[in-house]
Design a protein around this motif. Structure first.
Motif, PDB file in Angstrom:
ATOM      1  N   ARG A   1      82.609  27.696   5.558  1.00 55.93           N
ATOM      2  CA  ARG A   1      82.990  28.419   6.269  1.00 55.93           C
ATOM      3  C   ARG A   1      81.904  28.223   8.674  1.00 55.93           C
ATOM      4  NH1 ARG A   1      82.736  32.383  10.946  1.00 55.93           N
ATOM      5  NH2 ARG A   1      85.348  32.472  11.474  1.00 55.93           N
ATOM      6  N   ALA A   2      82.271  27.853   9.140  1.00 55.80           N
ATOM      7  CA  ALA A   2      80.915  27.774  10.187  1.00 55.80           C
ATOM      8  C   ALA A   2      82.248  26.858  11.564  1.00 55.80           C
ATOM      9  CB  ALA A   2      80.341  26.896   9.909  1.00 55.80           C
ATOM     10  N   THR A   3      82.123  27.909  13.011  1.00 55.37           N
ATOM     11  CA  THR A   3      82.509  27.054  13.563  1.00 55.37           C
ATOM     12  C   THR A   3      81.666  27.098  14.689  1.00 55.37           C
ATOM     13  OG1 THR A   3      83.088  29.463  14.699  1.00 55.37           O
ATOM     14  CG2 THR A   3      85.115  29.158  13.309  1.00 55.37           C
ATOM     15  N   GLY A   4      81.922  26.402  15.741  1.00 53.76           N
ATOM     16  CA  GLY A   4      81.600  25.599  16.835  1.00 53.76           C
ATOM     17  C   GLY A   4      80.139  25.184  16.842  1.00 53.76           C
ATOM     18  N   GLY A   5      79.326  24.908  17.019  1.00 54.04           N
ATOM     19  CA  GLY A   5      78.464  24.332  17.123  1.00 54.04           C
ATOM     20  C   GLY A   5      77.690  25.029  16.351  1.00 54.04           C
ATOM     21  N   LEU A   6      77.429  26.170  15.149  1.00 54.55           N
ATOM     22  CA  LEU A   6      76.805  25.785  13.941  1.00 54.55           C
ATOM     23  C   LEU A   6      78.423  24.862  12.920  1.00 54.55           C
ATOM     24  CD1 LEU A   6      76.680  29.551  13.180  1.00 54.55           C
ATOM     25  CD2 LEU A   6      74.825  27.885  13.064  1.00 54.55           C
ATOM     26  N   GLY A   7      79.288  24.625  13.045  1.00 52.84           N
ATOM     27  CA  GLY A   7      79.759  23.216  12.251  1.00 52.84           C
ATOM     28  C   GLY A   7      79.878  22.641  12.309  1.00 52.84           C
ATOM     29  N   GLN A   8      78.868  21.875  13.588  1.00 51.62           N
ATOM     30  CA  GLN A   8      78.275  20.829  14.241  1.00 51.62           C
ATOM     31  C   GLN A   8      77.234  20.531  13.023  1.00 51.62           C
ATOM     32  OE1 GLN A   8      78.782  21.002  18.844  1.00 51.62           O
ATOM     33  NE2 GLN A   8      80.145  19.356  18.759  1.00 51.62           N
ATOM     34  N   ALA A   9      76.667  21.434  12.887  1.00 53.98           N
ATOM     35  CA  ALA A   9      74.554  21.303  12.468  1.00 53.98           C
ATOM     36  C   ALA A   9      74.763  21.035  11.177  1.00 53.98           C
ATOM     37  CB  ALA A   9      73.924  23.014  13.257  1.00 53.98           C
ATOM     38  N   PHE A  10      76.039  22.125  10.409  1.00 48.26           N
ATOM     39  CA  PHE A  10      76.468  21.951   8.962  1.00 48.26           C
ATOM     40  C   PHE A  10      76.625  19.690   8.690  1.00 48.26           C
ATOM     41  CE2 PHE A  10      75.792  25.881   8.819  1.00 48.26           C
ATOM     42  CZ  PHE A  10      74.611  26.379   8.224  1.00 48.26           C
ATOM     43  N   GLU A  11      77.430  19.816  10.393  1.00 47.27           N
ATOM     44  CA  GLU A  11      77.940  18.774   9.438  1.00 47.27           C
ATOM     45  C   GLU A  11      77.181  17.025   9.780  1.00 47.27           C
ATOM     46  OE1 GLU A  11      82.035  16.211  10.811  1.00 47.27           O
ATOM     47  OE2 GLU A  11      81.432  17.751  12.406  1.00 47.27           O
ATOM     48  N   ALA A  12      75.742  17.903  10.677  1.00 46.43           N
ATOM     49  CA  ALA A  12      74.854  16.979  10.956  1.00 46.43           C
ATOM     50  C   ALA A  12      73.662  16.238   9.760  1.00 46.43           C
ATOM     51  CB  ALA A  12      73.409  17.179  12.029  1.00 46.43           C
ATOM     52  N   VAL A  13      74.745  17.368   8.709  1.00 44.18           N
ATOM     53  CA  VAL A  13      73.156  17.366   7.114  1.00 44.18           C
ATOM     54  C   VAL A  13      74.116  17.028   6.079  1.00 44.18           C
ATOM     55  CG1 VAL A  13      71.358  18.155   8.223  1.00 44.18           C
ATOM     56  CG2 VAL A  13      73.057  19.909   7.084  1.00 44.18           C
ATOM     57  N   GLY A  14      75.738  16.551   6.565  1.00 44.70           N
ATOM     58  CA  GLY A  14      76.847  16.092   5.313  1.00 44.70           C
ATOM     59  C   GLY A  14      77.245  16.894   5.164  1.00 44.70           C
ATOM     60  N   GLY A  15      77.346  18.469   5.486  1.00 46.58           N
ATOM     61  CA  GLY A  15      78.169  19.806   5.224  1.00 46.58           C
ATOM     62  C   GLY A  15      79.702  19.476   6.206  1.00 46.58           C
ATOM     63  N   VAL A  16      80.976  20.629   5.176  1.00 48.60           N
ATOM     64  CA  VAL A  16      81.851  20.141   5.345  1.00 48.60           C
ATOM     65  C   VAL A  16      82.680  20.867   5.722  1.00 48.60           C
ATOM     66  CG1 VAL A  16      84.581  19.462   4.470  1.00 48.60           C
ATOM     67  CG2 VAL A  16      82.698  18.436   3.534  1.00 48.60           C
ATOM     68  N   PRO A  17      82.810  21.593   7.670  1.00 44.96           N
ATOM     69  CA  PRO A  17      82.898  22.834   8.337  1.00 44.96           C
ATOM     70  C   PRO A  17      84.355  22.600   8.444  1.00 44.96           C
ATOM     71  CG  PRO A  17      82.266  21.092  10.202  1.00 44.96           C
ATOM     72  CD  PRO A  17      82.306  20.625   8.572  1.00 44.96           C
TER      73      PRO A  17
ATOM     74  N   ARG B   1      71.751  26.809  -2.763  1.00 49.29           N
ATOM     75  CA  ARG B   1      71.648  26.392  -1.648  1.00 49.29           C
ATOM     76  C   ARG B   1      70.530  26.244  -0.496  1.00 49.29           C
ATOM     77  NH1 ARG B   1      76.404  22.621  -1.936  1.00 49.29           N
ATOM     78  NH2 ARG B   1      78.113  23.244  -2.763  1.00 49.29           N
ATOM     79  N   ASP B   2      68.903  25.674  -1.486  1.00 52.15           N
ATOM     80  CA  ASP B   2      68.183  26.010  -0.593  1.00 52.15           C
ATOM     81  C   ASP B   2      66.927  24.811  -0.340  1.00 52.15           C
ATOM     82  OD1 ASP B   2      67.265  25.383  -3.435  1.00 52.15           O
ATOM     83  OD2 ASP B   2      65.888  27.407  -3.097  1.00 52.15           O
ATOM     84  N   GLU B   3      67.891  23.114  -0.446  1.00 52.56           N
ATOM     85  CA  GLU B   3      67.259  22.068  -0.167  1.00 52.56           C
ATOM     86  C   GLU B   3      68.418  21.086   0.638  1.00 52.56           C
ATOM     87  OE1 GLU B   3      64.287  21.137  -0.447  1.00 52.56           O
ATOM     88  OE2 GLU B   3      64.047  22.510  -2.694  1.00 52.56           O
ATOM     89  N   LEU B   4      67.841  20.449   1.338  1.00 48.97           N
ATOM     90  CA  LEU B   4      68.806  20.292   3.165  1.00 48.97           C
ATOM     91  C   LEU B   4      69.914  19.294   2.198  1.00 48.97           C
ATOM     92  CD1 LEU B   4      68.534  20.529   5.364  1.00 48.97           C
ATOM     93  CD2 LEU B   4      67.595  18.305   5.845  1.00 48.97           C
ATOM     94  N   ALA B   5      69.527  18.293   0.621  1.00 45.04           N
ATOM     95  CA  ALA B   5      70.418  17.502   0.179  1.00 45.04           C
ATOM     96  C   ALA B   5      71.532  18.196  -0.605  1.00 45.04           C
ATOM     97  CB  ALA B   5      69.547  16.842  -0.964  1.00 45.04           C
ATOM     98  N   GLU B   6      70.922  19.380  -0.348  1.00 41.89           N
ATOM     99  CA  GLU B   6      72.300  19.997  -1.384  1.00 41.89           C
ATOM    100  C   GLU B   6      73.544  20.902   0.171  1.00 41.89           C
ATOM    101  OE1 GLU B   6      70.138  22.747  -4.888  1.00 41.89           O
ATOM    102  OE2 GLU B   6      69.984  23.272  -2.596  1.00 41.89           O
ATOM    103  N   PHE B   7      73.458  20.634   0.789  1.00 43.22           N
ATOM    104  CA  PHE B   7      74.304  20.356   2.017  1.00 43.22           C
ATOM    105  C   PHE B   7      75.325  19.274   2.266  1.00 43.22           C
ATOM    106  CE2 PHE B   7      71.457  23.800   4.766  1.00 43.22           C
ATOM    107  CZ  PHE B   7      71.611  24.938   4.149  1.00 43.22           C
ATOM    108  N   ASP B   8      75.134  18.482   1.666  1.00 44.37           N
ATOM    109  CA  ASP B   8      75.481  17.338   1.892  1.00 44.37           C
ATOM    110  C   ASP B   8      76.751  17.507   1.015  1.00 44.37           C
ATOM    111  OD1 ASP B   8      76.609  14.924   2.112  1.00 44.37           O
ATOM    112  OD2 ASP B   8      75.807  14.104   0.757  1.00 44.37           O
ATOM    113  N   GLY B   9      78.037  17.344   1.452  1.00 42.39           N
ATOM    114  CA  GLY B   9      79.521  17.613   0.716  1.00 42.39           C
ATOM    115  C   GLY B   9      79.820  19.420   0.984  1.00 42.39           C
ATOM    116  N   MET B  10      78.220  19.950   1.089  1.00 39.43           N
ATOM    117  CA  MET B  10      79.029  21.330   0.991  1.00 39.43           C
ATOM    118  C   MET B  10      80.399  21.722   1.448  1.00 39.43           C
ATOM    119  SD  MET B  10      76.388  25.017   2.347  1.00 39.43           S
ATOM    120  CE  MET B  10      76.036  23.946   3.036  1.00 39.43           C
TER     121      MET B  10
END
Length: 338
Positions: free
Chosen positions: A167-183, A155-164
């Motif tokens: 496992r990420a806690t704290g601010g990292l989880g929030q960062a991935f959530e900001a681009v559509g990830g599911v922490p 997953r090397d494109e930001l669009a590929e983080f959508d729905g991903m």
């Protein structure tokens, strides 16, 4: 016929009891197994014992005293004297130090991570908040920027983080959530099973944790340069236990912190030097994310999450802006700036 001990014998026995009573033994709660993340704790115990001629010792338990999410609670009730925990496990209990988990702070190496952590730990707001849990911040557990391991196609494109699912806690989880990830904030010890069972698609860890908790063994790829941030994991001591130390014991403990951190940095440096060899050995592809993708990620995650964190802290009566400014000032100084 009664036998009486000589005065010398009584004195010897009395001295033995006094010596035994004077010895100090602390229990230390960590988790997982001995690894780069715990080397400063191991070194601290070694140094303290050496400096006190074995009169102050630490028994380090890997999961035998408490669950990792409950270590701060254990410190607060005096169940043990020292423990390691990560801020993301209970952000409401350690709000001040979560400034160190904001995404894209710009920390480039472990020495800089030590510098910014130490500055925040020394801030009165951090000491006051930890005192609520009868805890004193002793030292950080500096970790490199986290990066992802995953299965299947990279997953090397930001669009590929959508729905991903990540496992990420704290601010990292929030960062991935900001681009559509599911922490998800499963603990480190649960990450391998979560990955193996398909609960998560990817896991964000520092290098040592990918090794120690086996997620690298599940991985097809690893992002070498995403570097969205890291987590902050302090080592704390029970205030009552700390204050009960003799002056000599307290000096042995306090004076050993910098030595223990130096040992940690040297040990972790060796791991980073051989990381490429680890990836090759395990057949894991090293993925370089394009700078434009990282810039896009930063734009969506860094400023909005930082601003929201500052506003949230200020609304709770904590000096959010001051803490963030302290991190930035300390980081600039660590990088050789003004």
């Amino acid at each position: 016929m009664k036998k009486y001990l000589s005065g010398a014998a009584v004195a010897a026995i009395s001295f033995a009891f006094v010596s035994e009573a004077a010895a100090t033994e602390w229990n230390v709660s960590v988790w997982g197994k001995r690894r780069a993340f715990t080397e400063h704790v191991e070194k601290l115990a070694e140094l303290v014992s050496e400096k006190t001629n074995g009169e102050f010792t630490m028994n380090i338990s890997y999961g035998g005293l408490s669950k990792n999410r409950e270590n701060l609670d254990g410190i607060s009730i005096g169940a043990f004297e020292m423990a390691q925990f990560c801020a993301g496990y209970h952000r409401d209990k350690n709000r001040v130090i979560t400034v160190l988990e904001l995404p894209f702070l710009g920390v480039e190496n472990l020495e800089q991570e030590v510098a910014v952590s130490s500055a925040v730990y020394a801030h009165p707001a951090a000491a006051e908040e930890m005192a609520q849990w009868n805890a004193k911040l002793l030292m950080t557990s500096p970790m490199p920027q986290y990066n992802l391991v995953g299965t299947g196609e990279p997953r090397d494109e930001l669009a590929e983080f959508d729905g991903m699912r990540v496992r990420a806690t704290g601010g990292l989880g929030q960062a991935f959530e900001a681009v559509g990830g599911v922490p998800t904030s499963v603990t480190a010890t649960e990450a391998y099973q979560a990955m193996e069972g398909g609960v998560v698609d990817t896991v964000a860890f520092a290098q040592h944790a990918h090794l120690s908790f086996g997620t690298i063994n599940q991985a097809d790829w690893w992002t070498a340069n995403l570097n969205p941030g890291t987590v902050n994991c302090p080592v704390v001591v029970n205030i009552d236990a700390y204050e009960a130390l003799s002056d000599a014991e307290r000096e042995a403990l306090d004076s050993s912190v910098s030595e223990a951190l130096d040992h940690y940095l040297a040990n972790y440096g060796e791991l980073l030097e051989r990381w490429d060899a680890v990836l090759e050995e395990k057949g894991v592809q090293k993925v370089e994310i394009a700078p434009a993708v990282i810039d896009e990620f930063r734009a969506k995650a860094a400023d909005p999450i930082r601003d929201a964190w500052i506003a949230d802290m200020e609304s709770q009566g904590l000096p959010g802006q001051e803490l963030y400014d302290l991190v930035m000032k300390t980081l600039a100084e660590a990088k050789g700036g003004s």
